[in-house]
Design a protein around this motif. Structure first.
Motif, PDB file in Angstrom:
ATOM      1  N   ILE A 372       0.863  -1.189   0.000  1.00  0.00           N
ATOM      2  CA  ILE A 372       0.000   0.000   0.000  1.00  0.00           C
ATOM      3  C   ILE A 372       0.895   1.232   0.000  1.00  0.00           C
ATOM      4  O   ILE A 372       1.856   1.312   0.769  1.00  0.00           O
ATOM      5  N   THR A 373       0.553   2.191  -0.850  1.00  0.00           N
ATOM      6  CA  THR A 373       1.278   3.461  -0.861  1.00  0.00           C
ATOM      7  C   THR A 373       0.274   4.595  -0.702  1.00  0.00           C
ATOM      8  O   THR A 373      -0.761   4.604  -1.370  1.00  0.00           O
ATOM      9  N   ALA A 374       0.589   5.524   0.188  1.00  0.00           N
ATOM     10  CA  ALA A 374      -0.295   6.674   0.377  1.00  0.00           C
ATOM     11  C   ALA A 374       0.542   7.932   0.567  1.00  0.00           C
ATOM     12  O   ALA A 374       1.577   7.902   1.233  1.00  0.00           O
ATOM     13  N   VAL A 375       0.063   9.020  -0.029  1.00  0.00           N
ATOM     14  CA  VAL A 375       0.760  10.308   0.016  1.00  0.00           C
ATOM     15  C   VAL A 375      -0.164  11.348   0.622  1.00  0.00           C
ATOM     16  O   VAL A 375      -1.358  11.405   0.304  1.00  0.00           O
ATOM     17  N   PHE A 376       0.389  12.182   1.509  1.00  0.00           N
ATOM     18  CA  PHE A 376      -0.392  13.287   2.054  1.00  0.00           C
ATOM     19  C   PHE A 376       0.376  14.585   1.824  1.00  0.00           C
ATOM     20  O   PHE A 376       1.537  14.712   2.234  1.00  0.00           O
ATOM     21  N   PRO A 377      -0.250  15.577   1.164  1.00  0.00           N
ATOM     22  CA  PRO A 377       0.456  16.819   0.830  1.00  0.00           C
ATOM     23  C   PRO A 377       0.595  17.753   2.027  1.00  0.00           C
ATOM     24  O   PRO A 377      -0.330  17.894   2.836  1.00  0.00           O
ATOM     25  N   LEU A 378       1.738  18.420   2.114  1.00  0.00           N
ATOM     26  CA  LEU A 378       1.938  19.409   3.165  1.00  0.00           C
ATOM     27  C   LEU A 378       1.010  20.612   2.986  1.00  0.00           C
ATOM     28  O   LEU A 378       0.744  21.340   3.949  1.00  0.00           O
ATOM     29  N   ALA A 379       0.504  20.806   1.769  1.00  0.00           N
ATOM     30  CA  ALA A 379      -0.408  21.918   1.514  1.00  0.00           C
ATOM     31  C   ALA A 379      -1.693  21.798   2.321  1.00  0.00           C
ATOM     32  O   ALA A 379      -2.415  22.789   2.491  1.00  0.00           O
ATOM     33  N   ALA A 380      -1.986  20.592   2.841  1.00  0.00           N
ATOM     34  CA  ALA A 380      -3.187  20.387   3.651  1.00  0.00           C
ATOM     35  C   ALA A 380      -2.886  20.414   5.143  1.00  0.00           C
ATOM     36  O   ALA A 380      -3.732  20.044   5.954  1.00  0.00           O
ATOM     37  N   ARG A 457      -4.595   7.822   5.500  1.00  0.00           N
ATOM     38  CA  ARG A 457      -4.990   7.705   4.087  1.00  0.00           C
ATOM     39  C   ARG A 457      -4.713   6.296   3.564  1.00  0.00           C
ATOM     40  O   ARG A 457      -5.497   5.747   2.774  1.00  0.00           O
ATOM     41  N   ALA A 458      -3.591   5.704   4.005  1.00  0.00           N
ATOM     42  CA  ALA A 458      -3.289   4.332   3.587  1.00  0.00           C
ATOM     43  C   ALA A 458      -4.344   3.358   4.094  1.00  0.00           C
ATOM     44  O   ALA A 458      -4.617   2.329   3.469  1.00  0.00           O
ATOM     45  N   LEU A 459      -4.963   3.705   5.235  1.00  0.00           N
ATOM     46  CA  LEU A 459      -6.031   2.864   5.797  1.00  0.00           C
ATOM     47  C   LEU A 459      -7.406   3.215   5.207  1.00  0.00           C
ATOM     48  O   LEU A 459      -8.405   2.568   5.529  1.00  0.00           O
ATOM     49  N   GLY A 460      -7.433   4.256   4.376  1.00  0.00           N
ATOM     50  CA  GLY A 460      -8.659   4.587   3.670  1.00  0.00           C
ATOM     51  C   GLY A 460      -9.514   5.650   4.323  1.00  0.00           C
ATOM     52  O   GLY A 460     -10.654   5.867   3.909  1.00  0.00           O
ATOM     53  N   HIS A 461      -8.988   6.349   5.360  1.00  0.00           N
ATOM     54  CA  HIS A 461      -9.835   7.338   6.003  1.00  0.00           C
ATOM     55  C   HIS A 461      -9.058   8.549   6.524  1.00  0.00           C
ATOM     56  O   HIS A 461      -9.139   8.919   7.701  1.00  0.00           O
ATOM     57  N   ALA A 462      -8.292   9.182   5.642  1.00  0.00           N
ATOM     58  CA  ALA A 462      -7.624  10.439   6.000  1.00  0.00           C
ATOM     59  C   ALA A 462      -8.700  11.474   6.349  1.00  0.00           C
ATOM     60  O   ALA A 462      -9.802  11.477   5.768  1.00  0.00           O
ATOM     61  N   ILE A 463      -8.387  12.360   7.276  1.00  0.00           N
ATOM     62  CA  ILE A 463      -9.363  13.340   7.740  1.00  0.00           C
ATOM     63  C   ILE A 463      -9.324  14.617   6.931  1.00  0.00           C
ATOM     64  O   ILE A 463     -10.364  15.150   6.532  1.00  0.00           O
ATOM     65  N   HIS A 464      -8.136  15.114   6.646  1.00  0.00           N
ATOM     66  CA  HIS A 464      -8.029  16.469   6.086  1.00  0.00           C
ATOM     67  C   HIS A 464      -7.745  16.501   4.599  1.00  0.00           C
ATOM     68  O   HIS A 464      -7.094  17.429   4.100  1.00  0.00           O
ATOM     69  N   ILE A 465      -8.237  15.545   3.882  1.00  0.00           N
ATOM     70  CA  ILE A 465      -8.111  15.559   2.410  1.00  0.00           C
ATOM     71  C   ILE A 465      -9.276  14.765   1.810  1.00  0.00           C
ATOM     72  O   ILE A 465      -9.814  13.870   2.461  1.00  0.00           O
TER      73      ILE A 465
END
Length: 465
Positions: A372-380, A457-465
């Motif tokens: 699993i690969t997940a990316v979260f942007p610093l812009a958020a 996000r990798a678990l399927g439930h990021a909060i701020h995106i």
């Protein structure tokens, strides 16, 4: 007359591997002699590498900040056009180095380690002759720890000297060069090239590979490439450098066309090699692994009671690896059951923006369908927005096993992300799963929240995106 010494432990090299090994040996009650024949206590990292380069990078960033405030200003702040006296900046940097040198000296003294300044040459695996200012000393030891470090690679057609400099000389220039050409687009060349661009130099980078930082995946390096382009750094990728003379460096472009680049200084940063010559390694009978000394998971060489740590032992050639190995060897000599078997050794590029990599990256798992690969942007991330660290494409990325969610790797690119590296390494070393990171209450507002959100996000439930 030659003085003779016998000791339990003899350490050759006073860099981060050698001096840490010495301090730990002393703490464990081992009679220890440390021979310092190189850059001084602290070695390359403290004297002409990690520490002074980060000082110059910090000063350059401050200069850039003031420069942005000149004219129309920034964030409501205005200032006069800044100027820099690089000789004073270098003097400040040298003061930091001296302070740290003195600290290492005091720590070794506290640990009752005998420090000898001079160049050692081995006659056999356990005996060396040290040429000191007070005459030669012959030292025989029960255990020998080799910690001779590494040195910059010199190109035969661009020998160091005059206006062709290595990273060592680049950290002690007395003025900002008008035009700087950097040969080599790895982390050392980019760190210093970016710093000098911030200080006002016109900078060109010549890299033989098709892109900068070729050991990192493109997603991590794209924000750095964007900064270079936006700040007018002249890029010659897929190009080969030639000779230098009359203020011009000849290169062959990617298309094979000859080109001359104006240069007041040429900084050659095409890599480092282990320092294996000049101290009698050939007389010690240890096995080699290519250019490096071959070691096992105890840092033991093929010769009984001869150990090797740091850059001499191979990649990654990082100061914190050498320090960790030095501690392990000292404890083994003292009779402890230890191994050097880290899950990861995180690496940081102090470019603009910074890059961190720990564990496996996309290039390592290419073609696998169990990751699993997940990316979260610093812009958020609120903290990133509040400190102007959200506009350069930065992000945190996690890689984990689909089956059990165990973390395999964590990477980040962005301003100040170097400070996240220890958290990344800690989670990997402890065998954390995504749920572990997701379940930790991360402090708000901090950049570390991006690690939390990427795991969510990798678990399927990021909060701020």
């Amino acid at each position: 007359m030659t003085q003779t010494l016998k000791t339990k432990v003899l350490i050759i090299g006073a860099g981060t591997g050698g001096y840490v090994a010495g301090i730990r040996c002393g703490q464990l009650g081992l009679d220890t002699v440390l021979v310092d024949g190189g850059d001084g206590l602290g070695g390359t990292c403290l004297n002409v590498g990690c520490i002074p380069s980060k000082a110059i990078i910090h000063a350059a960033s401050k200069f850039e900040t003031v420069s942005k405030a000149a004219g129309e200003g920034t964030l409501g702040i205005t200032a006069s056009e800044p100027a820099i006296d690089l000789s004073k900046t270098v003097a400040w940097k040298d003061g930091i180095v001296r302070k740290l040198n003195n600290g290492v000296t005091a720590l070794l003294k506290k640990a009752k380690v005998k420090v000898i300044k001079g160049w050692a040459t081995f006659e056999d695996a356990k005996t060396c002759r040290v040429e000191t200012a007070d005459g030669p000393i012959t030292i025989t030891a029960e255990h020998v720890i080799l910690a001779t470090g590494s040195e910059p690679v010199e190109l035969p057609f661009l020998p160091f000297g005059g206006d062709v400099v290595s990273s060592t000389e680049a950290l002690s220039l007395d003025a900002v060069p008008g035009k700087l050409v950097v040969v080599g687009g790895g982390y050392i060349g980019l760190e210093l090239g970016i710093a000098y661009r911030k200080l006002g130099a016109q900078v060109a980078i010549v890299e033989m590979a098709e892109r900068i930082l070729p050991l990192y995946d493109k997603a991590l390096t794209d924000p750095v490439m964007k900064w270079l382009t936006d700040h007018g750094v002249e890029m010659h990728l897929g190009a080969r450098a030639g000779g230098f003379g009359d203020g011009k460096l000849s290169i062959n472009t990617k298309e094979g066309e000859p080109l001359s680049l104006d240069a007041d200084k040429v900084l050659v940063t095409v890599g480092r090699r282990p320092r294996t010559a000049g101290w009698g390694l050939e007389n010690m009978g240890v096995a080699m692994a290519g250019p490096f000394v071959k070691t096992d998971d105890r840092c033991a060489t093929s010769m009984r009671n001869v150990w090797a740590v740091g850059d001499l032992t191979g990649e990654p050639m990082l100061a914190h690896k050498g320090s960790a190995q030095g501690e392990v060897v000292a404890e083994i000599i003292a009779g402890h059951d230890k191994r050097f078997d880290p899950v990861t050794i995180a690496a940081v590029c102090f470019t603009e923006p910074e890059i961190v990599s720990a564990g496996l990256g996309p290039l390592d798992v290419a073609g696998r369908d169990d990751v699993i690969t997940a990316v979260f942007p610093l812009a958020a991330i609120g903290r990133a927005l509040a400190i102007e660290a959200a506009e350069d494409g930065g992000f945190v990325r996690v890689l984990a096993s689909k089956d059990d969610h165990r973390l395999l790797g964590v990477q980040a690119v962005g301003q100040h992300v170097a400070e996240l590296s220890n958290s990344f390494a800690q989670m990997l070393e402890m065998g954390a799963v995504l749920e572990d990171v997701a379940g930790i209450i991360h402090v708000h507002p901090t950049l570390g929240e991006a690690f939390h959100e990427a795991s969510l996000r990798a678990l399927g439930h990021a909060i701020h995106i």
